[in-house]
Write a protein that holds these residues in place. Structure first.
Motif, mmCIF file in Angstrom:
data_model
loop_
_atom_site.group_PDB
_atom_site.id
_atom_site.type_symbol
_atom_site.label_atom_id
_atom_site.label_comp_id
_atom_site.label_asym_id
_atom_site.label_seq_id
_atom_site.Cartn_x
_atom_site.Cartn_y
_atom_site.Cartn_z
ATOM 1 N N MET A 1 0.855 -43.200 -12.694
ATOM 2 C CA MET A 1 1.816 -42.554 -13.604
ATOM 3 C C MET A 1 1.641 -43.014 -14.978
ATOM 4 N N ALA A 2 1.432 -41.997 -15.873
ATOM 5 C CA ALA A 2 1.533 -42.536 -17.453
ATOM 6 C C ALA A 2 2.576 -42.841 -17.945
ATOM 7 N N GLU A 3 2.438 -43.724 -18.958
ATOM 8 C CA GLU A 3 3.688 -44.371 -19.770
ATOM 9 C C GLU A 3 3.262 -43.725 -21.188
ATOM 10 N N LEU A 4 4.385 -43.460 -21.905
ATOM 11 C CA LEU A 4 4.468 -43.500 -23.469
ATOM 12 C C LEU A 4 5.606 -44.326 -23.929
ATOM 13 N N PHE A 5 5.080 -45.161 -25.044
ATOM 14 C CA PHE A 5 5.897 -45.791 -25.899
ATOM 15 C C PHE A 5 6.207 -45.299 -27.126
ATOM 16 N N LEU A 6 7.448 -45.029 -27.430
ATOM 17 C CA LEU A 6 7.674 -44.467 -28.912
ATOM 18 C C LEU A 6 8.469 -45.542 -29.743
ATOM 19 N N ILE A 7 8.171 -46.108 -30.788
ATOM 20 C CA ILE A 7 8.538 -47.130 -31.401
ATOM 21 C C ILE A 7 8.405 -46.960 -32.886
ATOM 22 N N LYS A 24 21.631 -37.034 -36.524
ATOM 23 C CA LYS A 24 21.706 -37.046 -35.245
ATOM 24 C C LYS A 24 20.363 -36.927 -34.617
ATOM 25 N N TYR A 25 19.862 -37.360 -33.840
ATOM 26 C CA TYR A 25 18.500 -37.090 -33.284
ATOM 27 C C TYR A 25 18.777 -37.243 -31.794
ATOM 28 N N SER A 26 17.768 -36.394 -30.907
ATOM 29 C CA SER A 26 17.789 -36.242 -29.617
ATOM 30 C C SER A 26 16.422 -36.127 -29.197
ATOM 31 N N LEU A 27 15.982 -36.858 -28.311
ATOM 32 C CA LEU A 27 14.605 -36.895 -27.706
ATOM 33 C C LEU A 27 14.708 -35.697 -26.300
ATOM 34 N N VAL A 28 13.764 -34.640 -26.435
ATOM 35 C CA VAL A 28 14.043 -33.606 -25.656
ATOM 36 C C VAL A 28 12.866 -33.669 -24.636
ATOM 37 N N LEU A 29 13.152 -33.844 -23.425
ATOM 38 C CA LEU A 29 12.083 -34.140 -22.227
ATOM 39 C C LEU A 29 12.165 -33.081 -21.263
ATOM 40 N N GLY A 30 10.676 -32.903 -20.762
ATOM 41 C CA GLY A 30 10.546 -31.794 -19.851
ATOM 42 C C GLY A 30 10.971 -32.347 -18.533
ATOM 43 N N GLU A 31 10.916 -31.807 -17.417
ATOM 44 C CA GLU A 31 11.363 -32.308 -16.056
ATOM 45 C C GLU A 31 10.283 -33.392 -15.363
ATOM 46 N N GLU A 68 4.266 -37.738 -14.698
ATOM 47 C CA GLU A 68 3.204 -37.636 -14.030
ATOM 48 C C GLU A 68 2.293 -36.194 -14.502
ATOM 49 N N SER A 69 2.760 -35.509 -15.640
ATOM 50 C CA SER A 69 2.346 -34.360 -16.105
ATOM 51 C C SER A 69 2.491 -34.336 -17.762
ATOM 52 N N VAL A 70 1.541 -33.885 -18.299
ATOM 53 C CA VAL A 70 1.605 -33.873 -19.776
ATOM 54 C C VAL A 70 2.460 -32.445 -20.154
ATOM 55 N N ASN A 71 2.775 -31.649 -19.151
ATOM 56 C CA ASN A 71 3.666 -30.577 -19.599
ATOM 57 C C ASN A 71 4.876 -30.715 -20.228
ATOM 58 N N VAL A 163 3.098 -44.496 -31.564
ATOM 59 C CA VAL A 163 2.843 -43.821 -30.323
ATOM 60 C C VAL A 163 1.886 -44.708 -29.634
ATOM 61 N N LEU A 164 2.271 -45.317 -28.476
ATOM 62 C CA LEU A 164 1.387 -46.016 -27.650
ATOM 63 C C LEU A 164 1.343 -45.350 -26.440
ATOM 64 N N ALA A 165 0.232 -45.404 -25.433
ATOM 65 C CA ALA A 165 0.011 -44.551 -24.351
ATOM 66 C C ALA A 165 -0.657 -45.250 -23.312
ATOM 67 N N ASN A 166 -0.605 -45.268 -22.216
ATOM 68 C CA ASN A 166 -1.223 -45.921 -20.764
ATOM 69 C C ASN A 166 -1.223 -45.094 -19.683
ATOM 70 N N GLY A 167 -2.275 -44.849 -19.360
ATOM 71 C CA GLY A 167 -2.747 -44.330 -17.887
ATOM 72 C C GLY A 167 -2.635 -42.550 -18.132
ATOM 73 N N PHE A 168 -2.833 -42.231 -19.258
ATOM 74 C CA PHE A 168 -3.210 -40.677 -19.295
ATOM 75 C C PHE A 168 -4.210 -40.005 -18.912
ATOM 76 N N GLU A 169 -5.350 -40.980 -18.812
ATOM 77 C CA GLU A 169 -6.602 -40.490 -18.122
ATOM 78 C C GLU A 169 -6.555 -39.893 -16.957
ATOM 79 N N ALA A 170 -5.433 -40.360 -16.036
ATOM 80 C CA ALA A 170 -5.289 -39.917 -14.693
ATOM 81 C C ALA A 170 -4.521 -38.885 -14.352
ATOM 82 N N VAL A 171 -3.937 -38.368 -15.607
ATOM 83 C CA VAL A 171 -2.685 -37.262 -15.356
ATOM 84 C C VAL A 171 -3.125 -36.109 -15.692
#
Length: 176
Positions: A1-7, A24-31, A68-71, A163-171
């Motif tokens: 499973m890939a991880e994304l950190f936003l700081i 006001k801000y909102s982070l909109v995420l896919g399913e 588990e998906s970059v969609n 933006v920090l990412a971990n594990g996206f090579e497997a997604v």
């Protein structure tokens, strides 16, 4: 499973015609995306910026996501609000930006806009106050629906995001 950190932080806004602004801000995420830790929405305090200077919010952003998906890559949606001399809140602008795909420190500028409305709505805004707002705010995310909107630019939001990412090579078969 890939991880994304936003700081980072929502630094402020500039170029808006109103002096007292909040955001006001909102982070909109896919399913496929899940929040592990952090807040996906927030409201800033009101700051009274001087004409031509940045209105400072310094609102922190700190979110840990997995997928588990970059969609349906995450997006930030913004609503900037102004407070008039009678204490009423009026829309100063909408904005949206994609979270950068590349890791690292990003200085982002989000150009904001607001709906113009019909002639009666413009007259009401001019003489009575208030502002035209979207009946369906989700229209901000779909460029096909926005095609029919008549809008005008209002200002720019400045945002600093690490933006920090971990594990996206497997997604989704992504190779690095």
């Amino acid at each position: 499973m890939a991880e994304l950190f936003l700081i980072g932080q929502l630094k402020g806004g500039i170029g808006f015609s109103q002096p007292e602004l909040s955001c006001k801000y909102s982070l909109v995420l896919g399913e496929a995306w899940k929040v592990v830790d952090g807040e996906t929405e927030a409201n800033t305090q009101v700051d009274e910026g001087l004409p031509g200077e940045m209105c400072t919010w310094s609102c922190p952003i700190d979110v840990h996501l997995t997928t588990e998906s970059v969609n349906d890559w995450p997006k930030l949606v913004f609503e900037v609000w102004s407070r008039d001399r009678f204490g009423r809140n009026d829309l100063a602008g909408y904005g949206v930006c994609n979270i950068p795909y590349n890791v690292g420190n990003h200085q982002l500028k989000v150009h904001c806009w607001k709906p113009v409305g019909n002639a009666l709505e413009r007259l009401t805004e001019l003489f009575v106050g208030g502002s035209v707002v979207l009946k369906r705010p989700e229209i901000i995310l779909n460029s096909d629906d926005r095609e029919d909107l008549v809008t005008r630019p209002t200002g720019v939001i400045e945002l600093e995001l690490n933006v920090l990412a971990n594990g996206f090579e497997a997604v989704d078969g992504i190779e690095r």
